[in-house]
Design a protein around this motif. Sequence first.
Motif: not given
Length: 376
Positions: A344-365
């Motif tokens: 899962v790539l999570e894009f912030g509300a603005a282009p200045t926010a960090p891009l998050a790379i998340r596992r689909t099976d583990d929110e804690g990593t």
Amino acid sequence: MRSIGEMARDSGLGVSALRFYDRAGVLVPARVDPASGYRWYAPEQLDEARVLARLRRAGMPLADIRLALAGWSGADPDLVRRLLQAHLRRLERGLAEARSEFSTLRALLDHRENPMTASPRTNAVRLSLGSPELAGAIDAVRFAVGKDPELPMLGGVLFDVDGDTLHVVATDRYRMAVARMASGSGSDSASPSASASAGHGGPREQVVVPAPLVDAMRALLGSDEPAGFAVEADRVTLEAGERQASGQRLAHDFPDYRRLVQLPAGRRVVVDVPALREALETGPVRTAEAGEPGPSARDVSVLATTDDGTVTVVGDGDADGNSVGVDRGFLLDALAAADRDRLVLEFGAAPTAPLAIRRTDDEGTFSLLMPVRLDS
């Protein structure tokens, strides 16, 4: 005539930078092939490109660079001299203001109790952890360990033990990686190699393990047997079977990563990792401009999302206000560390926010990448 590749090699400006300055009307090639669109530069333009590279390294605004290059070949160099002097005064004024603010901040630090100063090293930590789980946690964060000698507290991996949960964290300022695993439940065990159900029964403890020791620990985790993790005073030990890795913890405290990962919810897109990796490796890139945060000489990929939930790698001409620029190498590292075919790539509300790379099976990593400014 020089090709764009030869011009990049001889001037110190990357190919993407030369294309950018062409589109900006700052350094327009002498000839563009009408069929292929390939750019060719006249011999005298090499001098201008070298001047442009120096001005950008000095952080001169693009508008002033445009004027400086226009006056560079003129008979009267007064305009260029005045632009250089005005920019130097801005830099000196900014440095003086920064020194003043830093002096005030240092005084504030000296007169308050700072929780980031050296913490007591009196509490012992003893955990029994699953070797595959610990190996996976280390692999998920190792790529983000800092290498800046000016920031030694980032030159290791944080082991944050809170009850029955272990967070493993690394950051180099431009990226952060976090892995979460359970350490079991129960009271402190009698030895580092106790049963796999032994957790930490004491208060929350944090220890920063230097990168070389982390690598030595990882080398021990090759089987399914439990691994014993222990901290006594300033010494960190990992036992796996009859093998052991031990060394000194870093004498620094890690920044409060929990504040850094508290981000507003963004738009989540599930991506096929092999396809995204191929797009990054073969797609368009641009060069990070001088003065942008992060390491120098970086290849930047620009990511855009479509209405149907697809992530694409776009060129400069296709980027819009919602596109996000990221260090291509950093993103490839994060994809490899996540070790999943779908993420899962999570894009912030603005282009200045960090891009998050998340596992689909583990929110804690997950990992976070700081974006690269695209407005230059």
